[in-house]
Design an enzyme around this catalytic site. Structure first.
Site, PDB file in Angstrom:
ATOM      1  N   VAL A 173       3.394  -9.401 -68.398  1.00  0.00           N
ATOM      2  CA  VAL A 173       2.067  -8.789 -68.407  1.00  0.00           C
ATOM      3  C   VAL A 173       1.586  -8.664 -66.964  1.00  0.00           C
ATOM      4  O   VAL A 173       1.600  -9.633 -66.201  1.00  0.00           O
ATOM      5  CB  VAL A 173       1.071  -9.626 -69.245  1.00  0.00           C
ATOM      6  CG1 VAL A 173      -0.338  -9.053 -69.149  1.00  0.00           C
ATOM      7  CG2 VAL A 173       1.533  -9.687 -70.693  1.00  0.00           C
ATOM      8  N   LYS A 174       1.170  -7.454 -66.597  1.00  0.00           N
ATOM      9  CA  LYS A 174       0.707  -7.178 -65.238  1.00  0.00           C
ATOM     10  C   LYS A 174      -0.825  -7.133 -65.250  1.00  0.00           C
ATOM     11  O   LYS A 174      -1.419  -6.348 -65.982  1.00  0.00           O
ATOM     12  CB  LYS A 174       1.301  -5.862 -64.738  1.00  0.00           C
ATOM     13  CG  LYS A 174       0.979  -5.556 -63.299  1.00  0.00           C
ATOM     14  CD  LYS A 174       1.816  -4.446 -62.673  1.00  0.00           C
ATOM     15  CE  LYS A 174       2.048  -3.235 -63.488  1.00  0.00           C
ATOM     16  NZ  LYS A 174       2.629  -2.117 -62.716  1.00  0.00           N
ATOM     17  N   VAL A 175      -1.446  -7.992 -64.428  1.00  0.00           N
ATOM     18  CA  VAL A 175      -2.905  -8.047 -64.329  1.00  0.00           C
ATOM     19  C   VAL A 175      -3.329  -7.705 -62.902  1.00  0.00           C
ATOM     20  O   VAL A 175      -2.543  -7.866 -61.969  1.00  0.00           O
ATOM     21  CB  VAL A 175      -3.447  -9.446 -64.729  1.00  0.00           C
ATOM     22  CG1 VAL A 175      -3.123  -9.769 -66.183  1.00  0.00           C
ATOM     23  CG2 VAL A 175      -2.917 -10.536 -63.815  1.00  0.00           C
ATOM     24  N   THR A 197       8.720  -1.629 -63.907  1.00  0.00           N
ATOM     25  CA  THR A 197       7.277  -1.795 -63.971  1.00  0.00           C
ATOM     26  C   THR A 197       6.676  -0.490 -64.474  1.00  0.00           C
ATOM     27  O   THR A 197       7.184   0.583 -64.154  1.00  0.00           O
ATOM     28  CB  THR A 197       6.673  -2.208 -62.605  1.00  0.00           C
ATOM     29  OG1 THR A 197       5.295  -2.505 -62.779  1.00  0.00           O
ATOM     30  CG2 THR A 197       6.870  -1.154 -61.557  1.00  0.00           C
ATOM     31  N   THR A 198       5.668  -0.602 -65.303  1.00  0.00           N
ATOM     32  CA  THR A 198       5.038   0.570 -65.893  1.00  0.00           C
ATOM     33  C   THR A 198       3.574   0.630 -65.485  1.00  0.00           C
ATOM     34  O   THR A 198       3.027  -0.318 -64.937  1.00  0.00           O
ATOM     35  CB  THR A 198       5.112   0.523 -67.430  1.00  0.00           C
ATOM     36  OG1 THR A 198       4.389  -0.624 -67.880  1.00  0.00           O
ATOM     37  CG2 THR A 198       6.538   0.473 -67.915  1.00  0.00           C
TER      38      THR A 198
END
Length: 176
Positions: free
Chosen positions: A149-151, A93-94
């Site tokens: 995609v991280k929201v 995870t970034t």
């Protein structure tokens, strides 16, 4: 002294603040890996930097202190590559703010991570509205097939999550 991997899962309290320090980390064998799943305040980050250099200790951290200067490992491609070669890294995870500290473009770093890590690589949007998150999310999803995609966990984030998922994009949600 004999462990290859040590994971940390403790709360921050007055007694645990900076508990993981140079004397404790110094007991680890050369080349060992510390995986911090707790808050950054339990660590003496300067000790981590010293021991990374002197004992080749690898360090993975989920959250860093906001005011701490110095290199951060979330975008250390050499470290990610080294750990990926163990076969134990399922994904990464970034975070755009931490990657920015490297001086490199977020997209460039994420693309490189995707080439090293076979599993999902979470790339976080910075927009706060649904329309902006969708635009960023679609752009990020085009970087590589293993992008998730991280929201943020907000009303707009959940709307973006649903739309992106319906479009076939891997998505995850982060606290904000």
């Amino acid at each position: 002294r004999n462990s290859d991997y040590v994971t940390l899962h403790i709360p921050v309290t007055p007694a645990t603040r900076n508990l993981i320090n140079e004397s404790l980390l110094g007991l680890m064998k050369e080349g060992a890996t510390v995986i911090n799943c707790a808050r950054s305040e339990i660590l003496d980050e300067n000790a981590i930097r010293t021991l990374k250099a002197t004992k080749k200790i690898r360090f993975l951290n989920d959250v860093y202190a906001k005011d701490e200067a110095g290199p951060k490992s979330c975008a250390d491609i050499a470290e990610i590559r080294d750990l990926a070669e163990t076969g134990l890294v399922d994904g990464i995870t970034t975070n755009p703010s931490l990657v920015a500290k490297t001086g490199r473009s977020f997209v460039e770093v994420v693309k490189e991570i995707c080439s090293v890590v076979p599993g999902p690589v979470s790339a976080e949007v910075t927009a706060t509205d649904t329309k902006g998150m969708l635009a960023e999310g679609r752009k990020l999803a085009k970087i590589a097939d293993n992008i998730a995609v991280k929201v943020p966990l907000t009303r707009d984030g959940l709307k973006a999550c649903r739309t992106l998922r319906d479009e076939g994009t891997m998505v995850n949600v982060t606290l904000c």
